[in-house]
Design an enzyme around this catalytic site. Structure first.
Site, PDB file in Angstrom:
ATOM      1  N   LYS A 130       0.832  -1.296  -0.017  1.00 19.27           N
ATOM      2  CA  LYS A 130       0.146   0.121  -0.198  1.00 19.27           C
ATOM      3  C   LYS A 130       0.900   1.434   0.120  1.00 19.27           C
ATOM      4  O   LYS A 130       0.401   2.233  -0.920  1.00 19.27           O
ATOM      5  CB  LYS A 130      -0.928  -0.141   1.106  1.00 19.27           C
ATOM      6  CG  LYS A 130      -1.979   0.935   1.163  1.00 19.27           C
ATOM      7  CD  LYS A 130      -3.084   0.496   2.269  1.00 19.27           C
ATOM      8  CE  LYS A 130      -2.571   0.679   3.610  1.00 19.27           C
ATOM      9  NZ  LYS A 130      -2.046  -0.510   4.396  1.00 19.27           N
ATOM     10  N   THR A 182       4.208   1.516  -0.915  1.00 16.52           N
ATOM     11  CA  THR A 182       4.684   1.680  -2.345  1.00 16.52           C
ATOM     12  C   THR A 182       3.753   2.074  -3.337  1.00 16.52           C
ATOM     13  O   THR A 182       4.322   3.152  -4.121  1.00 16.52           O
ATOM     14  CB  THR A 182       5.251   0.130  -2.818  1.00 16.52           C
ATOM     15  OG1 THR A 182       5.925  -0.320  -1.545  1.00 16.52           O
ATOM     16  CG2 THR A 182       5.765   0.097  -3.931  1.00 16.52           C
ATOM     17  N   ARG A 228       1.765   8.228   7.136  1.00 15.69           N
ATOM     18  CA  ARG A 228       2.082   8.215   8.511  1.00 15.69           C
ATOM     19  C   ARG A 228       3.692   7.936   8.860  1.00 15.69           C
ATOM     20  O   ARG A 228       4.413   7.580   7.783  1.00 15.69           O
ATOM     21  CB  ARG A 228       1.311   7.062   9.128  1.00 15.69           C
ATOM     22  CG  ARG A 228      -0.114   7.225   9.231  1.00 15.69           C
ATOM     23  CD  ARG A 228      -0.573   6.093   9.391  1.00 15.69           C
ATOM     24  NE  ARG A 228      -0.488   4.789   8.444  1.00 15.69           N
ATOM     25  CZ  ARG A 228      -0.732   3.524   8.603  1.00 15.69           C
ATOM     26  NH1 ARG A 228      -1.072   3.038   9.994  1.00 15.69           N
ATOM     27  NH2 ARG A 228      -0.481   2.673   7.880  1.00 15.69           N
ATOM     28  N   LYS A 288       7.099  -6.542  10.451  1.00 20.00           N
ATOM     29  CA  LYS A 288       6.224  -6.182   9.218  1.00 20.00           C
ATOM     30  C   LYS A 288       7.385  -5.308   8.766  1.00 20.00           C
ATOM     31  O   LYS A 288       7.223  -4.943   7.483  1.00 20.00           O
ATOM     32  CB  LYS A 288       5.231  -5.195   9.897  1.00 20.00           C
ATOM     33  CG  LYS A 288       4.198  -4.309   8.751  1.00 20.00           C
ATOM     34  CD  LYS A 288       2.947  -4.079   9.026  1.00 20.00           C
ATOM     35  CE  LYS A 288       2.252  -3.356   7.928  1.00 20.00           C
ATOM     36  NZ  LYS A 288       2.938  -2.147   7.460  1.00 20.00           N
ATOM     37  N   ALA A 339      -3.660   0.905  12.352  1.00 26.30           N
ATOM     38  CA  ALA A 339      -5.230   0.769  12.077  1.00 26.30           C
ATOM     39  C   ALA A 339      -5.789  -0.304  12.801  1.00 26.30           C
ATOM     40  O   ALA A 339      -7.121  -0.434  12.647  1.00 26.30           O
ATOM     41  CB  ALA A 339      -5.458   0.663  10.615  1.00 26.30           C
ATOM     42  N   PHE A 343      -3.504  -0.946   6.834  1.00 23.00           N
ATOM     43  CA  PHE A 343      -4.131  -2.178   6.711  1.00 23.00           C
ATOM     44  C   PHE A 343      -5.150  -1.993   5.621  1.00 23.00           C
ATOM     45  O   PHE A 343      -5.158  -1.235   4.612  1.00 23.00           O
ATOM     46  CB  PHE A 343      -4.417  -2.747   8.044  1.00 23.00           C
ATOM     47  CG  PHE A 343      -3.452  -3.152   8.772  1.00 23.00           C
ATOM     48  CD1 PHE A 343      -2.322  -4.019   8.385  1.00 23.00           C
ATOM     49  CD2 PHE A 343      -3.675  -2.762  10.264  1.00 23.00           C
ATOM     50  CE1 PHE A 343      -1.317  -4.273   9.318  1.00 23.00           C
ATOM     51  CE2 PHE A 343      -2.245  -2.864  11.020  1.00 23.00           C
ATOM     52  CZ  PHE A 343      -1.533  -3.790  10.545  1.00 23.00           C
ATOM     53  N   PHE A 393       3.953  -8.306  -9.300  1.00 22.02           N
ATOM     54  CA  PHE A 393       5.156  -9.006  -9.000  1.00 22.02           C
ATOM     55  C   PHE A 393       5.806  -9.971 -10.256  1.00 22.02           C
ATOM     56  O   PHE A 393       4.744 -10.194 -11.088  1.00 22.02           O
ATOM     57  CB  PHE A 393       4.551 -10.297  -8.032  1.00 22.02           C
ATOM     58  CG  PHE A 393       4.583  -9.706  -6.469  1.00 22.02           C
ATOM     59  CD1 PHE A 393       5.538 -10.036  -5.375  1.00 22.02           C
ATOM     60  CD2 PHE A 393       3.713  -8.737  -5.993  1.00 22.02           C
ATOM     61  CE1 PHE A 393       5.410  -9.461  -4.277  1.00 22.02           C
ATOM     62  CE2 PHE A 393       3.841  -8.266  -4.730  1.00 22.02           C
ATOM     63  CZ  PHE A 393       4.520  -8.485  -3.751  1.00 22.02           C
ATOM     64  N   TRP A 430       6.846  -0.353  -7.936  1.00 16.91           N
ATOM     65  CA  TRP A 430       8.284  -1.008  -7.177  1.00 16.91           C
ATOM     66  C   TRP A 430       9.417  -0.833  -8.199  1.00 16.91           C
ATOM     67  O   TRP A 430      10.408  -0.598  -7.596  1.00 16.91           O
ATOM     68  CB  TRP A 430       7.806  -2.406  -6.776  1.00 16.91           C
ATOM     69  CG  TRP A 430       8.953  -2.669  -5.644  1.00 16.91           C
ATOM     70  CD1 TRP A 430       8.899  -2.778  -4.437  1.00 16.91           C
ATOM     71  CD2 TRP A 430      10.090  -3.729  -6.253  1.00 16.91           C
ATOM     72  NE1 TRP A 430      10.184  -3.434  -4.019  1.00 16.91           N
ATOM     73  CE2 TRP A 430      10.740  -4.092  -4.941  1.00 16.91           C
ATOM     74  CE3 TRP A 430      10.591  -4.279  -7.358  1.00 16.91           C
ATOM     75  CZ2 TRP A 430      11.807  -4.626  -4.819  1.00 16.91           C
ATOM     76  CZ3 TRP A 430      11.720  -4.821  -7.317  1.00 16.91           C
ATOM     77  CH2 TRP A 430      12.360  -5.078  -6.169  1.00 16.91           C
TER      78      TRP A 430
END
Length: 558
Positions: free
Chosen positions: A73, A75, A96, A107, A275, A303, A383, A411
């Site tokens: 998210k 990224t 954030r 994480k 979150a 999230f 991906f 990415w």
């Protein structure tokens, strides 16, 4: 290269040059070295006033329910902002600040990844400008003042058994969840049970993120309910007459930080609530300043859409008077295949059957966003293992719902890889299709607000309240807090309360075991299932991989 290697290879420009892109001059910045800065109070006030008459289009980035396969998210948020600038739009991103808990846990940080990152990555992920440290100290000063009040005669007649204010630290430390303090004799304080939360779940974090001015900050601090007295009346922090001292510790925290993307585009960073156990959105001031500075503002909520997006829309948007123009829902084919029952070890194998089954998770989030009157587009975070057949299937499934699914390669390619997404998102934001409305009316009883979220967003059949939780909710309403919004704390790994229920579970009973009053922040927290406000470290924490050499170069951070 790894994310940190890509970030370290990037050559940043002075933050003053980045600020000039959005008409903020160097004299309006408070520099923390050449690449980080805070806005001055003067500039903060100027942008607040500007935002009241001129405001950019607000784009919320949310996601499918996270899995170990990842969804990306942050990224996508950063890549989208770079992509918008690539196609000639004046775009700013508001994010954030990462918590140290996930950085050293499992994480990782929250600066994006690959060629869609914000920098200086190491600083932002670690101490940054000291905001979360200030929040922790302010939180714990309140605790110290409460315990000192008990020690010095307890003039407010506080019942120590009812003290609801908890200490905090910005680390995952399960041993601090439940502790006994004040041991060792009379001079050491009054013995009582106490608890720690992680700093980003502190009510102080929420208060900072929802306050525009020092005056509002102080008013919210005054309204914190810290305990009850022996007459069962609420005791507020303002009754201790120490609000000014706590506010003084937080004076810089309500000012947004400014950094840059790898492509030298402006980023506002402020606040870092989770979150799953808090409201999960960056500070209001960061969003307001971005809206006053850019024609398009990309922001994210933590999230998935059942958590961060719901809280962004029902709590933050109400508080700040924000009206989003479009929503981006981030999905990966890998994550959807996991929701379809595929083990992580088998995700590289094409599996359209599992993808279609797991699509039910994404479908639920798309439908949920529609319940707020907002249009959405799906960003398929690509991906290298994704097959053309799988991509085509996902786009077809989204099209059947009337939603575009656009391949996103931020990415690997930065803004160049998100130009198609940027075109679609800007078109959607400009379309006028948004007709934002919160999910529930604030006049509903607290139990009904919780039930509304559980049944309409989580798809529960009903809510089961612990008897103690019901008693507390009744007390909150009797004391004038019945019209507050609710912030549900639950697992991030399922739309339900049970992390084992992947995909799109339905018709379960949603258990609310406890509730907490965050009167200063302005919401009621409902804790569901086994959720903890102080996480623990995993068996092999990320801290095992982080190191630094004699030149000060950090490795292993992600």
């Amino acid at each position: 290269m790894t994310d940190i290697e890509i970030a370290q290879a990037n050559k940043m420009v002075p933050i003053t040059e980045v600020a000039e892109k959005i008409d903020i001059t160097a004299d309006k910045l408070e520099l923390y070295g050449p690449y980080k800065a805070k806005l001055s109070f003067e500039e903060l006030k100027t942008l607040q006033e500007k935002a009241s008459t001129k405001s950019g289009k607000l784009i919320l980035v949310t996601a499918v329910t996270p899995t170990p396969a990842g969804e990306g998210k942050s990224t996508v948020s950063i890549g989208l902002a770079d992509g918008l600038n690539k196609i000639g739009k004046k775009a700013v991103v508001a994010l954030r600040e990462p918590s140290l808990g996930p950085c050293f846990g499992v994480k990782g940080g929250a600066c994006g990844g690959g060629y869609a990152q914000i920098v200086p990555m190491e600083d932002i992920n670690l101490h940054f400008t000291g905001d979360i440290h200030a929040i922790s100290i302010a939180n714990n000063l309140i605790s110290a003042l409460i315990d000192n009040h008990l020690q010095q005669g307890n003039a407010l007649n506080i019942d120590p058994r009812t003290i609801s204010w908890k200490r905090c630290v910005d680390l995952n430390d399960r041993a601090l969840r439940n502790i006994i303090i004040g041991l060792g004799g009379k001079i050491q304080g009054v013995p009582r049970e106490d608890h720690f939360t992680i700093a980003v779940a502190s009510e102080i974090m929420a208060i900072v993120c929802l306050s525009k001015t020092i005056s509002e900050l102080k008013e919210r601090l005054n309204n914190i309910v810290i305990a009850q007295n022996y007459n069962k009346e609420n005791v507020k922090f303002g009754d201790l007459h120490c609000t000014g001292a706590v506010a003084a510790l937080l004076k810089d925290v309500i000012k947004p930080n400014m950094v840059q993307t790898l492509e030298k585009n402006p980023v506002f960073v402020q606040g870092g609530p989770f979150a799953n156990i808090a409201h999960g959105c960056n500070g209001i001031n960061a969003t307001i300043c971005a809206l006053a500075s850019g024609d398009y503002v990309v922001t994210e909520a933590g999230f998935a859409a059942d958590l961060g997006a719901e809280k962004f829309l029902d709590i933050k948007c109400r508080s700040a008077g924000l009206k989003p123009n479009a929503v981006v829902i981030v999905a990966t084919i890998r994550a959807l295949k996991m929701h379809g029952g595929v083990a992580k070890a088998d995700l590289n194998t094409p599996n359209c059957v599992a993808l279609e089954k797991g699509f039910e998770n994404l479908k639920t989030h798309i439908e949920n966003i529609g319940k707020f009157g907002l249009p959405a587009v799906v960003a398929v975070n690509k991906f290298i293992t994704d097959t053309d057949e799988e991509i085509a299937l996902l786009q077809s499934l989204c099209k059947n719902l009337g939603t575009k699914a656009i391949l996103c390669e931020g990415w690997g390619k930065g803004g160049e890889g998100t130009k198609e997404l940027a075109e679609a998102v800007s078109e959607l934001a400009d379309s006028g299709k948004a007709d934002f409305k919160p999910l529930y009316d604030l006049d509903l009883p607290l139990t009904e607000k919780i039930k509304t979220i559980a049944t309409k967003i989580y798809r529960a059949k009903d809510v089961e309240f612990d008897s103690a939780a019901l008693k507390k909710l009744k007390s909150f309403e009797e004391n004038g807090y019945g019209k507050l919004p609710v912030c549900i704390a639950k697992t991030q790994n399922s739309i339900s309360h049970d992390p084992k229920l992947i995909g799109a579970p339905k018709d379960f009973i949603f258990p609310v075991r406890d509730v907490q009053l965050y009167a200063g922040a302005g919401f009621v927290v409902a804790l569901a299932g086994d959720i903890m406000t102080m996480p623990g470290l995993p068996k092999a924490p990320a801290a095992l991989n982080i190191d630094i050499d004699d030149d000060g170069v950090i490795s292993g951070l992600f």
